[in-house]
Scaffold this active site. Structure first.
Site, PDB file in Angstrom:
ATOM      1  CG  ASN A 149     -84.695 -20.448 -13.802  1.00  0.00           C
ATOM      2  OD1 ASN A 149     -83.493 -20.256 -13.641  1.00  0.00           O
ATOM      3  ND2 ASN A 149     -85.594 -20.171 -12.869  1.00  0.00           N
ATOM      4  NE  ARG A 206     -82.441 -16.873 -12.536  1.00  0.00           N
ATOM      5  CZ  ARG A 206     -81.702 -17.658 -11.770  1.00  0.00           C
ATOM      6  NH1 ARG A 206     -81.611 -18.946 -12.033  1.00  0.00           N
ATOM      7  NH2 ARG A 206     -81.056 -17.161 -10.744  1.00  0.00           N
ATOM      8  CG  HIS A 250     -81.851 -14.960  -5.814  1.00  0.00           C
ATOM      9  ND1 HIS A 250     -81.077 -15.026  -4.676  1.00  0.00           N
ATOM     10  CD2 HIS A 250     -81.616 -16.103  -6.499  1.00  0.00           C
ATOM     11  CE1 HIS A 250     -80.400 -16.168  -4.669  1.00  0.00           C
ATOM     12  NE2 HIS A 250     -80.715 -16.845  -5.757  1.00  0.00           N
ATOM     13  NE  ARG A 288     -74.047 -20.403  -5.121  1.00  0.00           N
ATOM     14  CZ  ARG A 288     -75.073 -19.816  -5.729  1.00  0.00           C
ATOM     15  NH1 ARG A 288     -75.129 -18.502  -5.796  1.00  0.00           N
ATOM     16  NH2 ARG A 288     -76.040 -20.537  -6.256  1.00  0.00           N
ATOM     17  CD  GLU A 308     -86.235 -17.685  -9.818  1.00  0.00           C
ATOM     18  OE1 GLU A 308     -85.261 -16.967  -9.529  1.00  0.00           O
ATOM     19  OE2 GLU A 308     -86.197 -18.942  -9.827  1.00  0.00           O
TER      20      GLU A 308
END
Length: 397
Positions: free
Chosen positions: A10, A92, A180, A240, A384
């Site tokens: 990931n 991922r 996501h 961000r 994840e």
């Protein structure tokens, strides 16, 4: 112990997480045999950590820190494998573009397609592709699969995916993709297990980490999300900006003379909590500085107020689209671990009938809503790597 292991990678913008699973077990265990990663890549203090042990400082090649971190992980994984072998490597990948919304076996053709998606995910995509190339070179006989963060949102209503631009933009692939997705896919599965039919109602999931987004679900499917064409949209994040008036960008380019590269660096790396506070991109650090005297404390308080406000604004918008809310679910690093952030967000959602159980919230309990809350409020760790690994196995059958 299993002779065949499955490796999930990931790759984030400044970190790499990995997990090794028992590749012979069916179903795939949700708890990996070993997990860890490298944090702070590109920063002054990179660190290596594995589950159950304190982080260790890690010296990375200053000229190519991300590649250096990947090599470190691969070396440690090889040592852990011993006589065992890798059955599968799953990556991922943030962006699959228009073409990929399902897991796909990686080869030269697919890799070339994913290179074309770099402009859609400039912060994350190159790192994932670097990891893919490295692992294909190191393990050419091991199947490798890409799973996409955009996939969970691929079936959102057309009214959520089309942007109000000339139709030719849609035809060129300029649209709302959402991100996501692996986190939200796992939540959909986990909420159904934990809450049954109640999870199929009007759910807003809040993935709050260094990157952050919200997702409105109905019937455990995505019907709207706050990130759009890029991972810049929506709520304010660590570094961000989140949603911002496009006129500001035109001003920066046309009036102040910034280059596109400077604007990109500003929006991705110099804005959000870090930009407003001037101290840190992390809520826990800013909360600790809120009591400071002078400008530092004032800016920390302002950054946190803006952060919470942006989340509340997006919850309100998604609640309107859903026609109400039955459940709020907090996940990811901040969502799972920051009781103060959850408390502030929920306090501002009092109008929805949200009530917190303070003791449960302080303990990061699975259910933190009070008995008289009209909205169930849950805290659910995401997974994840396991979700990607599970999806990837479908490519081998």
């Amino acid at each position: 112990m299993s002779g065949n292991l499955l490796l999930a990678l990931n790759c984030g913008s400044s970190s790499i997480k990995f997990a090794l699973f028992d590749g012979d077990a069916s179903p795939l265990p949700r708890v990996p045999l070993w997990r860890g990663g490298v944090q702070g890549i590109g920063g002054p203090h990179p660190a290596w950590s594995v589950a159950g042990a304190p982080a260790e400082p890690l010296a990375l090649d200053a000229a190519s820190p991300y590649e250096s971190a990947l090599h470190h992980i691969r070396t440690r994984v090889e040592a852990f494998l011993g006589a065992r072998r890798l059955r599968l490597v799953v990556h991922r990948v943030v962006h699959g573009g228009e073409k990929y919304s399902e897991p796909v076996r990686l080869d030269a053709r697919v890799l070339a397609d994913l290179v074309q998606c770099i402009p859609l995910g400039p912060v994350h995509q190159p790192h994932a592709l670097l990891a893919i190339r490295l692992m294909l070179q190191a393990e050419p006989d091991v199947p490798q699969v890409a799973c996409f963060d955009t996939a969970f949102h691929a079936r959102m209503p057309l009214t959520e995916r089309v942007l109000p631009l000339p139709w030719e933009a849609w035809q060129r692939g300029i649209r709302r993709y959402g991100f996501h997705g692996l986190s939200y896919a796992y939540l959909a599965l986990r909420l159904a297990e934990r809450y049954g039919e109640a999870a199929r109602g009007r759910v807003i999931a809040l993935h709050l980490g260094s990157g952050a987004s919200l997702c409105a679900m109905r019937g455990l499917a995505s019907v709207a999300t706050t990130m759009g064409f890029s991972a810049l949209d929506g709520v304010m994040m660590g570094t961000r900006s989140g949603a911002i008036d496009p006129g500001v960008l035109l001003h920066l380019l046309q009036v102040e003379g910034h280059t596109p590269e400077q604007v990109a660096r500003l929006l991705y790396h110099q804005s959000g909590l870090l930009g407003v506070s001037g101290v840190s991109p992390e809520p826990r650090v800013l909360i600790a500085h809120e009591q400071d005297d002078g400008e530092r404390g004032e800016r920390a308080r302002l950054a946190m107020a803006l952060y919470v406000r942006s989340i509340v604004r997006e919850v309100g918008a998604l609640a309107a689209l859903l026609g109400g809310v039955d459940m709020l679910v907090f996940t990811a690093g901040v969502g799972e671990n920051s009781a103060p952030v959850r408390e502030r967000v929920c306090a501002a959602l009092d109008w929805l009938g949200v009530r917190l159980d303070r003791e449960a919230n302080a303990a990061n309990a699975p259910l933190v809503s009070a008995a008289d809350s009209r909205v169930r409020v849950a805290v659910e760790p995401t997974n994840e790597e396991w979700m990607a690994a599970t999806q990837a196995l479908s490519c081998l059958t």
